[in-house]
Design an enzyme around this catalytic site. Structure first.
Site, PDB file in Angstrom:
ATOM      1  CD  GLU A  11     -11.058  42.261  21.975  1.00 44.56           C
ATOM      2  OE1 GLU A  11     -10.562  43.259  22.550  1.00 44.56           O
ATOM      3  OE2 GLU A  11     -10.664  41.845  20.884  1.00 44.56           O
ATOM      4  CG  HIS A  12     -15.017  42.436  26.785  1.00 47.68           C
ATOM      5  ND1 HIS A  12     -15.686  43.553  27.228  1.00 47.68           N
ATOM      6  CD2 HIS A  12     -15.293  42.320  25.461  1.00 47.68           C
ATOM      7  CE1 HIS A  12     -16.358  44.085  26.209  1.00 47.68           C
ATOM      8  NE2 HIS A  12     -16.125  43.358  25.127  1.00 47.68           N
ATOM      9  CB  THR A  13      -8.616  40.238  29.300  1.00 47.38           C
ATOM     10  OG1 THR A  13      -8.055  40.938  28.197  1.00 47.38           O
ATOM     11  CG2 THR A  13      -9.128  38.880  28.835  1.00 47.38           C
ATOM     12  CB  SER A  45     -12.330  66.577  12.714  1.00 47.76           C
ATOM     13  OG  SER A  45     -12.312  65.408  11.927  1.00 47.76           O
ATOM     14  N   GLY A  99     -15.900  54.246  14.867  1.00 49.62           N
ATOM     15  CA  GLY A  99     -16.847  53.257  15.398  1.00 49.62           C
ATOM     16  C   GLY A  99     -16.618  51.857  14.864  1.00 49.62           C
ATOM     17  N   GLY A 101     -14.297  49.681  15.965  1.00 47.70           N
ATOM     18  CA  GLY A 101     -13.613  48.789  16.907  1.00 47.70           C
ATOM     19  C   GLY A 101     -12.105  48.806  16.715  1.00 47.70           C
ATOM     20  CB  SER A 104     -11.715  55.952  15.663  1.00 50.60           C
ATOM     21  OG  SER A 104     -12.926  55.607  16.304  1.00 50.60           O
ATOM     22  CG  ASP A 149      -9.002  50.612  23.162  1.00 53.11           C
ATOM     23  OD1 ASP A 149      -8.713  49.431  22.932  1.00 53.11           O
ATOM     24  OD2 ASP A 149     -10.171  51.019  23.287  1.00 53.11           O
ATOM     25  CE1 TYR A 197     -15.700  47.606  26.813  1.00 55.69           C
ATOM     26  CE2 TYR A 197     -16.051  48.912  28.793  1.00 55.69           C
ATOM     27  CZ  TYR A 197     -15.210  48.214  27.952  1.00 55.69           C
ATOM     28  OH  TYR A 197     -13.868  48.115  28.262  1.00 55.69           O
TER      29      TYR A 197
END
Ligand code: GLA
Length: 348
Positions: A11-13, A45, A99, A101, A104, A149, A197
């Site tokens: 994560e966050h890499t 949608s 939302g 994580g 989406s 993602d 972020y």
């Protein structure tokens, strides 16, 4: 169709040129697309009340707060490459909780770019699709995200994790854990567009500059301990130790060995050093470990979103979560099985 994703570890890499190991999940965004004779784009949608209709040459004028910025961002990124898109109508339907994580937004972007590529025979490669989704999210939506993602939702294969090296965006298929994997949606939403972020990203860049390296990928935890202090030391410690955990996890998975302890260490590092967890995510992980899970950690950008639990069934976990969160007057999280799925593809 484009799936959501779970990041097993790493994560966050991504924006630090490191490593991560995500997989696509069986929650997805479906998109039905048809060409339209007019030069306008109509987007709706089943999850959103707001419909958007906009001339093809005007996509940049969509309201900054509109969810349609994601699909229109793809059109904008194509136009920037001088790829002209005629008018079309699009209807989205998604089972990826928003939302949470679980990407989406990346699944909306990937469904859009794949469908446009197919319908209008644009001949784009997988690497182009990844880049276009990334450009749309970073430059049009304004979320300064890395490539995690986009690669996860576009390049995963059912039954496998994707080990990503963000230095060159290369991928290697990896076995997944043999234990049951459960996603717990904390129902406390997270947003990549919010300032936290971007701030973490800046702090990592400052730490790399202080160490005299191009990115934190080139640094080691030992070097960080020796040379940095304060916030820079904490942020860089997370990234450098997390990179090691990802490679260790990939190696263990290749030998069918358990990785629960690596997930736990990742959570502690995200909570204490990177400071992106929150009370709800910590509580979910603690509850799961008390019940005998072999590993649990927050996943995604953090500040809310979901956790991943290894070695428990969702119906073993849900009653304990319901009791604990109800007693604290917090929204009760939802636990469901994480099943791996194929990356974005055309259904018919
Ligand atoms: C979000 C971003 C990704 C990645 C993760 C944290 O999901 O979209 O690029 O930075 O946070 O690992």
């Amino acid at each position: 169709m484009a799936p959501g994703r779970v990041n097993l570890i790493g994560e966050h890499t991504d924006y630090n040129m490191g490593f991560a190991l995500p997989f696509a999940i069986d929650r997805s965004t479906l998109l039905a697309l048809s060409p339209s004779p007019s030069r306008s784009i109509a987007i709706a949608s089943r999850q959103m009340s707001q419909k958007v209709e906009i001339p093809v040459e005007d996509v940049a004028s969509v309201a900054p707060s509109s969810w349609a910025r994601y699909p229109l961002g793809v059109v904008w990124a194509l136009q920037r490459r001088k790829i002209e898109i005629p008018g079309f109508s699009a209807l989205f339907d998604s089972t990826v909780p928003l939302g949470s994580g679980l990407s989406s937004s990346a699944s909306i972007l990937a469904a859009t770019v794949c469908a446009l590529n197919d319908l209008f025979e644009l001949g784009l490669s997988r690497a182009d699709l990844i880049d276009l989704c990334h450009e749309a999210e970073v430059e049009f939506v304004g979320a300064p995200v890395g490539y995690l993602d986009q690669i996860a939702v576009l390049s995963s294969h059912q039954g496998y994790g994707v080990l990503i090296d963000f230095l060159d965006l290369s991928t290697t298929e990896t076995p997944l854990p043999q234990e049951t994997m459960v996603i717990v949606d904390s129902r406390s939403p997270h947003r990549n567009v919010s300032g936290d972020y971007a701030q973490r990203r800046r702090e990592c860049e400052e730490a790399a500059a202080a160490l005299g390296v191009k990115s934190l990928r080139e640094a080691t935890p030992e070097q960080v301990e020796a040379e940095l202090s304060g916030i820079e030391r904490l942020r860089a410690l997370h990234v450098t130790t997390e990179n090691r955990r990802v490679l260790e996890a990939a190696d263990r998975l290749a030998h069918q060995q358990p990785i629960g302890d690596l997930l736990n260490a990742s959570h502690v590092s995200l909570r204490d050093d990177f400071a992106v967890s929150c009370r709800e995510l910590d509580l979910i992980c603690e509850t799961a470990l008390e019940l005998g899970a072999s590993g649990a950690r927050m996943i995604g950008g953090g500040f809310g979103g979901s956790a991943l639990v290894l070695g428990l069934q969702s119906d073993e976990l849900q009653p304990a979560l319901t009791t604990t969160f109800s007693q604290l007057n917090l929204p009760v999280p939802t636990a469901f099985r994480a099943s791996s799925a194929e990356g974005a593809s055309r259904l018919s």
